[in-house]
Design a protein around this motif. Structure first.
Motif, PDB file in Angstrom:
ATOM      1  N   ASP A 105       0.955  -1.239   0.003  1.00 46.85           N
ATOM      2  CA  ASP A 105       0.350  -0.073  -0.172  1.00 46.85           C
ATOM      3  C   ASP A 105       1.099   1.419   0.056  1.00 46.85           C
ATOM      4  N   ALA A 106       2.531   1.327  -0.247  1.00 48.82           N
ATOM      5  CA  ALA A 106       3.111   1.955  -0.251  1.00 48.82           C
ATOM      6  C   ALA A 106       3.232   3.234   1.217  1.00 48.82           C
ATOM      7  N   SER A 107       2.947   2.516   2.482  1.00 54.24           N
ATOM      8  CA  SER A 107       2.802   3.360   3.195  1.00 54.24           C
ATOM      9  C   SER A 107       4.191   3.200   3.987  1.00 54.24           C
ATOM     10  N   THR A 108       4.257   4.581   4.583  1.00 57.23           N
ATOM     11  CA  THR A 108       5.572   4.856   5.259  1.00 57.23           C
ATOM     12  C   THR A 108       5.228   4.102   6.974  1.00 57.23           C
ATOM     13  N   LEU A 109       6.019   3.204   7.594  1.00 57.61           N
ATOM     14  CA  LEU A 109       5.842   3.010   8.577  1.00 57.61           C
ATOM     15  C   LEU A 109       7.259   3.591   9.310  1.00 57.61           C
ATOM     16  N   LEU A 110       8.359   4.193   8.891  1.00 55.43           N
ATOM     17  CA  LEU A 110       9.060   4.968  10.126  1.00 55.43           C
ATOM     18  C   LEU A 110      10.153   5.620   9.096  1.00 55.43           C
ATOM     19  N   ARG A 111      10.095   6.741  10.338  1.00 59.76           N
ATOM     20  CA  ARG A 111      11.579   7.407   9.337  1.00 59.76           C
ATOM     21  C   ARG A 111      12.177   7.320  10.282  1.00 59.76           C
ATOM     22  N   ALA A 112      13.183   8.150   9.677  1.00 64.52           N
ATOM     23  CA  ALA A 112      14.140   7.253  10.881  1.00 64.52           C
ATOM     24  C   ALA A 112      15.450   8.389  10.365  1.00 64.52           C
ATOM     25  N   GLN A 113      16.463   9.076  11.424  1.00 65.59           N
ATOM     26  CA  GLN A 113      17.652   9.241  11.192  1.00 65.59           C
ATOM     27  C   GLN A 113      18.660   9.392  12.461  1.00 65.59           C
ATOM     28  N   THR A 114      20.365   9.288  11.638  1.00 65.52           N
ATOM     29  CA  THR A 114      21.048   8.108  12.354  1.00 65.52           C
ATOM     30  C   THR A 114      22.264   8.892  12.371  1.00 65.52           C
ATOM     31  N   THR A 115      23.249   9.684  13.608  1.00 62.44           N
ATOM     32  CA  THR A 115      24.069   9.974  13.893  1.00 62.44           C
ATOM     33  C   THR A 115      25.337   9.383  14.045  1.00 62.44           C
ATOM     34  N   PHE A 116      26.202   9.293  12.728  1.00 62.62           N
ATOM     35  CA  PHE A 116      27.952   8.414  13.532  1.00 62.62           C
ATOM     36  C   PHE A 116      28.737   9.581  13.243  1.00 62.62           C
ATOM     37  N   VAL A 117      29.439   8.260  13.949  1.00 57.39           N
ATOM     38  CA  VAL A 117      31.456   9.160  14.396  1.00 57.39           C
ATOM     39  C   VAL A 117      32.108   8.178  13.942  1.00 57.39           C
ATOM     40  N   CYS A 118      33.362   8.753  13.654  1.00 58.91           N
ATOM     41  CA  CYS A 118      34.420   7.602  13.075  1.00 58.91           C
ATOM     42  C   CYS A 118      35.028   7.184  14.459  1.00 58.91           C
ATOM     43  N   ILE A 119      35.399   6.446  14.549  1.00 57.80           N
ATOM     44  CA  ILE A 119      35.955   5.959  15.899  1.00 57.80           C
ATOM     45  C   ILE A 119      36.837   4.963  15.771  1.00 57.80           C
ATOM     46  N   GLU A 120      37.982   5.503  15.724  1.00 58.39           N
ATOM     47  CA  GLU A 120      39.663   4.081  15.586  1.00 58.39           C
ATOM     48  C   GLU A 120      39.446   2.866  16.667  1.00 58.39           C
ATOM     49  N   LEU A 121      39.136   1.473  15.962  1.00 59.33           N
ATOM     50  CA  LEU A 121      38.804   0.166  15.978  1.00 59.33           C
ATOM     51  C   LEU A 121      39.641  -0.309  17.424  1.00 59.33           C
ATOM     52  N   SER A 122      41.182   0.149  17.446  1.00 60.75           N
ATOM     53  CA  SER A 122      41.542  -0.713  18.347  1.00 60.75           C
ATOM     54  C   SER A 122      41.861   0.041  19.793  1.00 60.75           C
ATOM     55  N   SER A 123      41.042   1.855  19.453  1.00 62.22           N
ATOM     56  CA  SER A 123      40.945   2.423  21.436  1.00 62.22           C
ATOM     57  C   SER A 123      39.243   2.496  21.396  1.00 62.22           C
ATOM     58  N   GLY A 124      38.231   2.766  20.087  1.00 66.22           N
ATOM     59  CA  GLY A 124      37.021   3.049  20.919  1.00 66.22           C
ATOM     60  C   GLY A 124      36.744   4.412  20.379  1.00 66.22           C
ATOM     61  N   LYS A 125      38.632   5.135  20.510  1.00 66.43           N
ATOM     62  CA  LYS A 125      37.912   6.734  20.539  1.00 66.43           C
ATOM     63  C   LYS A 125      37.852   7.205  18.794  1.00 66.43           C
ATOM     64  N   PRO A 126      36.829   8.204  19.154  1.00 68.17           N
ATOM     65  CA  PRO A 126      36.835   9.319  17.739  1.00 68.17           C
ATOM     66  C   PRO A 126      37.891   9.326  17.005  1.00 68.17           C
ATOM     67  N   LYS A 127      38.308   9.375  16.258  1.00 68.10           N
ATOM     68  CA  LYS A 127      38.600   9.552  14.814  1.00 68.10           C
ATOM     69  C   LYS A 127      39.289   9.990  13.215  1.00 68.10           C
ATOM     70  N   ARG A 128      39.516  11.094  13.498  1.00 64.63           N
ATOM     71  CA  ARG A 128      39.411  11.361  11.331  1.00 64.63           C
ATOM     72  C   ARG A 128      39.186   9.891  11.079  1.00 64.63           C
TER      73      ARG A 128
END
Length: 144
Positions: A105-128
């Protein structure tokens, strides 16, 4: 389909019995898992998969979800979830939008937005963001 923005990356979903909660419809947490699946498949289509994340020691991590649940989904229904990258500072943050539409029926069930931040996997800290992220996600940045 009546997408909010043009040219979404789309993943097709069929609501399974495992998605249904005690109220008889798809649980709200399942909607979040569909968003994650869609975002991840989009990233992979851009050449940014787990192998690349590990090689670069970087990942895009969720820091915020904003979700409007507009209607319920039921077992057996076919859905389409679309996503767009709508903002990026090309340094640390990226914003992704989602829209979930019921096919019959082409009904929209959800609208959302997500903010992501880049992290360094080895430390879990934000990185460029590495250049591979800037270019890979940048090619998908919605122009509107």
């Amino acid at each position: 389909m009546n997408w909010d923005l043009d040219k979404p990356f789309i993943v097709d979903i069929e609501v399974g019995a495992q998605d249904i909660d005690g109220l008889g419809h798809a649980n709200n947490a399942v909607y979040v898992s569909w968003m994650e699946r869609c975002a991840w498949q989009h990233s992979q289509s851009l050449g940014l998969d787990l192998v690349e994340y590990r090689r670069l020691d970087r990942a895009m991590a969720v820091v915020r979800h904003e979700i409007d649940y507009l209607a319920s989904a039921y077992e057996g229904e076919r859905l389409r979830i679309g996503t767009w990258i709508v903002e990026s500072d090309h340094k640390l943050k990226m914003l992704r939008r989602f829209q979930l539409i019921r096919a019959h029926d082409a009904s929209t069930l959800l609208r959302a937005q997500t903010t992501f931040v880049c992290i360094e996997l080895s430390s879990g800290k934000p990185k460029r963001m590495p250049v591979e992220f800037v270019e890979g996600y940048g090619q998908a940045l919605h122009a509107g």
